[in-house]
Design an enzyme around this catalytic site. Structure first.
Site, PDB file in Angstrom:
ATOM      1  N   SER A   1       0.832  -1.209   0.000  1.00 18.39           N
ATOM      2  CA  SER A   1       0.000   0.000   0.000  1.00 18.39           C
ATOM      3  C   SER A   1       0.861   1.252   0.000  1.00 18.39           C
ATOM      4  O   SER A   1       2.010   1.251   0.447  1.00 18.39           O
ATOM      5  CB  SER A   1      -0.906   0.023   1.230  1.00 18.39           C
ATOM      6  OG  SER A   1      -1.744  -1.112   1.264  1.00 18.39           O
TER       7      SER A   1
HETATM    8  N1  SAH Z   1      -0.962  -4.956   3.997  1.00 20.42           N
HETATM    9  C1  SAH Z   1      -0.158  -5.208   2.815  1.00 20.42           C
HETATM   10  C2  SAH Z   1      -0.795  -4.730   1.540  1.00 20.42           C
HETATM   11  C3  SAH Z   1      -1.880  -5.594   1.166  1.00 20.42           C
HETATM   12  S1  SAH Z   1      -2.482  -5.616  -0.479  1.00 20.42           S
HETATM   13  C4  SAH Z   1       1.239  -4.643   2.921  1.00 20.42           C
HETATM   14  O1  SAH Z   1       1.543  -3.971   3.917  1.00 20.42           O
HETATM   15  O2  SAH Z   1       2.037  -4.887   2.015  1.00 20.42           O
HETATM   16  C5  SAH Z   1      -3.855  -6.682  -0.102  1.00 20.42           C
HETATM   17  C6  SAH Z   1      -3.533  -8.123   0.184  1.00 20.42           C
HETATM   18  O3  SAH Z   1      -4.727  -8.762   0.593  1.00 20.42           O
HETATM   19  C7  SAH Z   1      -3.032  -8.899  -1.030  1.00 20.42           C
HETATM   20  O4  SAH Z   1      -1.813  -9.492  -0.736  1.00 20.42           O
HETATM   21  C8  SAH Z   1      -4.126  -9.939  -1.263  1.00 20.42           C
HETATM   22  O5  SAH Z   1      -3.645 -11.178  -1.758  1.00 20.42           O
HETATM   23  C9  SAH Z   1      -4.702 -10.086   0.119  1.00 20.42           C
HETATM   24  N2  SAH Z   1      -6.067 -10.598   0.191  1.00 20.42           N
HETATM   25  C10 SAH Z   1      -7.133 -10.361  -0.612  1.00 20.42           C
HETATM   26  N3  SAH Z   1      -8.213 -11.034  -0.191  1.00 20.42           N
HETATM   27  C11 SAH Z   1      -7.839 -11.720   0.933  1.00 20.42           C
HETATM   28  C12 SAH Z   1      -8.503 -12.613   1.836  1.00 20.42           C
HETATM   29  N4  SAH Z   1      -9.799 -12.959   1.695  1.00 20.42           N
HETATM   30  N5  SAH Z   1      -7.793 -13.124   2.876  1.00 20.42           N
HETATM   31  C13 SAH Z   1      -6.493 -12.808   3.050  1.00 20.42           C
HETATM   32  N6  SAH Z   1      -5.806 -11.984   2.232  1.00 20.42           N
HETATM   33  C14 SAH Z   1      -6.464 -11.443   1.180  1.00 20.42           C
END
Ligand code: SAH
Length: 216
Positions: free
Chosen positions: A64
């Site tokens: 992010s």
């Molecule tokens: N917090 C992260 C950024 C996340 S981007 C950081 O600091 O880098 C969003 C993430 O959510 C992605 O990796 C995606 O694969 C994950 N995601 C999406 N749906 C999800 C779910 N149902 N359960 C767990 N992870 C999920």
């Protein structure tokens, strides 16, 4: 760990730009000035690590934007000792910010490779206390519930019921809610009588929160 004065200088500039954009919680800014964001990107992308922009981290996902990390973290109002559940581990950067603020962090990722990569990477930079799980985060992690705070770092189209159940009374759940193109940042507070108070905080754009875990 490769964190030089040059990196620290770039990081402080980034923190000042986030402060100018309106982030006022000094504990959030302090945590972000401590965690070396460049280590979460491939080394060939060093110059992008300290720009206030999201960045691809593989498996079609992004780390992010720093301002967004700061904004969500500020809304969560993390206190030392809080048990925090993060949905969407991604690079692990957000989990490290929460750890720096004194939280006990549980984080779930649905993409197997990303989960494996981040789980093995975090201990190498001193964040081995983060507990990483592979699974569908919309179901939460009942085994360790209830949580003081829950943070969803992907775009949800509805409030995940299981997560609300796993939130403590008085706890916050922060989630970007909307469609694929745009979401509103929402903070839910679980009241004593079980009611949910809803506050809204502006528009953001996240990758989608998907159901079920993926095998790649
Ligand atoms: N917090 C992260 C950024 C996340 S981007 C950081 O600091 O880098 C969003 C993430 O959510 C992605 O990796 C995606 O694969 C994950 N995601 C999406 N749906 C999800 C779910 N149902 N359960 C767990 N992870 C999920």
């Amino acid at each position: 760990m490769n964190d030089t004065y040059r990196h620290k200088g770039l990081r402080l500039q980034l923190i000042e730009s986030i402060r100018r954009k309106g982030i006022r919680d000094e504990r959030v800014l302090e945590a972000m000035s401590t965690v070396p964001r460049h280590l979460f990107l491939d080394s060939s992308f060093l110059e992008f690590a300290y720009e206030d922009k999201p960045f691809p981290i593989g498996s079609g996902q992004t780390i992010s934007q720093p301002y967004t990390v700061a904004f969500q973290t500020q809304l969560l109002s993390v206190k030392p000792g809080d048990k925090v559940l993060e949905i969407g581990t991604g690079s692990g950067y957000q989990a490290c910010i929460l750890t720096e603020m004194g939280a006990k962090v549980y984080t779930i990722e649905r993409q197997k490779k990303l989960y494996q990569k981040t789980k093995s990477f975090l201990p190498t930079i001193g964040y081995g206390t983060v507990k990483c799980f592979y699974g569908d985060g919309t179901k939460g992690l009942p085994a360790f519930a209830p949580y003081d705070k829950i943070l969803i770092t992907a775009a949800a189209t509805e409030f995940p019921k299981a997560l609300i159940e796993q939130l403590k009374t008085g706890g916050f759940l922060v989630v970007p809610l909307g469609d694929r193109n745009m979401q509103t940042m929402i903070r839910l507070t679980k009241k004593e009588d079980g009611r949910l108070e809803e506050e809204r905080f502006g528009a953001f754009r996240f990758v989608p929160l998907l159901k079920n875990k993926a095998n790649d």
